[in-house]
Design a protein around this motif. Structure first.
Motif, PDB file in Angstrom:
ATOM      1  N   HIS A  35     -31.212  30.318  -8.285  1.00 56.63           N
ATOM      2  CA  HIS A  35     -30.438  29.493  -9.011  1.00 56.63           C
ATOM      3  C   HIS A  35     -30.476  28.031  -8.908  1.00 56.63           C
ATOM      4  N   GLU A  80     -30.578  35.135  -4.533  1.00 56.85           N
ATOM      5  CA  GLU A  80     -30.264  34.689  -5.695  1.00 56.85           C
ATOM      6  C   GLU A  80     -29.732  33.246  -5.681  1.00 56.85           C
ATOM      7  N   TYR A 125     -36.942  40.167 -11.399  1.00 63.84           N
ATOM      8  CA  TYR A 125     -36.273  41.366 -10.691  1.00 63.84           C
ATOM      9  C   TYR A 125     -36.359  41.150  -9.202  1.00 63.84           C
ATOM     10  N   ARG A 175     -32.153  39.546 -12.083  1.00 62.08           N
ATOM     11  CA  ARG A 175     -31.580  40.858 -12.034  1.00 62.08           C
ATOM     12  C   ARG A 175     -31.737  41.315 -10.705  1.00 62.08           C
ATOM     13  N   TYR A 227     -32.896  28.025 -14.672  1.00 67.72           N
ATOM     14  CA  TYR A 227     -33.299  28.379 -15.935  1.00 67.72           C
ATOM     15  C   TYR A 227     -33.556  29.934 -16.028  1.00 67.72           C
ATOM     16  N   CYS A 228     -33.649  30.382 -14.888  1.00 66.40           N
ATOM     17  CA  CYS A 228     -34.295  31.772 -14.453  1.00 66.40           C
ATOM     18  C   CYS A 228     -33.198  32.640 -14.384  1.00 66.40           C
ATOM     19  N   ARG A 229     -33.508  33.987 -15.126  1.00 64.85           N
ATOM     20  CA  ARG A 229     -32.523  35.070 -15.019  1.00 64.85           C
ATOM     21  C   ARG A 229     -33.265  36.044 -14.052  1.00 64.85           C
TER      22      ARG A 229
END
Length: 136
Positions: free
Chosen positions: A19, A15, A2, A28, A24-26
């Motif tokens: 990426h 962000e 987060y 939020r 592979y990281c999400r």
């Protein structure tokens, strides 16, 4: 992971770097610490790592950090504070409140990529995060 940052441009750049370096990281993104705390009320929403801007309107990053660290449910989530201001008192307070790291916001894209690479190496390859299997 987060990210909490009230500056939309900083959040967007962070962000993009995440990426690029950790595809592979999400990630939020939250633009307000209160929204983060509301989302974390759901135990399934617990992230591996939180990046938290130190200087935001109410609540500021230090207030959010304090709320995270006094709540047993969230206290073990590693928090990396981000700052664009060289305020040694606030940096010291961040560590006293339980921040794992304080990082100066970089002034160039290449420096941001270097920081994210270091984060990937340390937080995703070197250490074991609480309650989670290896991330790689």
């Amino acid at each position: 992971m987060y990210l909490v940052d009230d500056d939309e441009e900083d959040a967007f750049l962070f962000e993009m770097a995440i990426h690029e370096i950790i595809p592979y990281c999400r990630l939020r993104i939250f633009y307000n610490g209160l929204i983060l705390l509301e989302v974390l009320a759901d135990p399934a929403a617990k992230p591996h790592l939180i990046f938290l801007d130190m200087h935001m309107p109410y609540p500021d990053g230090l207030e959010v950090l304090m709320n995270l660290k006094i709540n047993r449910q969230w206290a073990d989530i590693p928090v990396i504070m981000l700052t664009g201001v060289d305020d040694t008192d606030k940096i010291s307070l961040a560590y006293q409140l339980g921040a794992q790291s304080v990082i100066n916001k970089p002034d160039s894209h290449s420096k941001l990529l270097d920081i994210v690479m270091n984060i990937r190496e340390y937080w995703f390859k070197t250490v074991r995060l609480p309650g989670h299997a290896s991330l790689e």
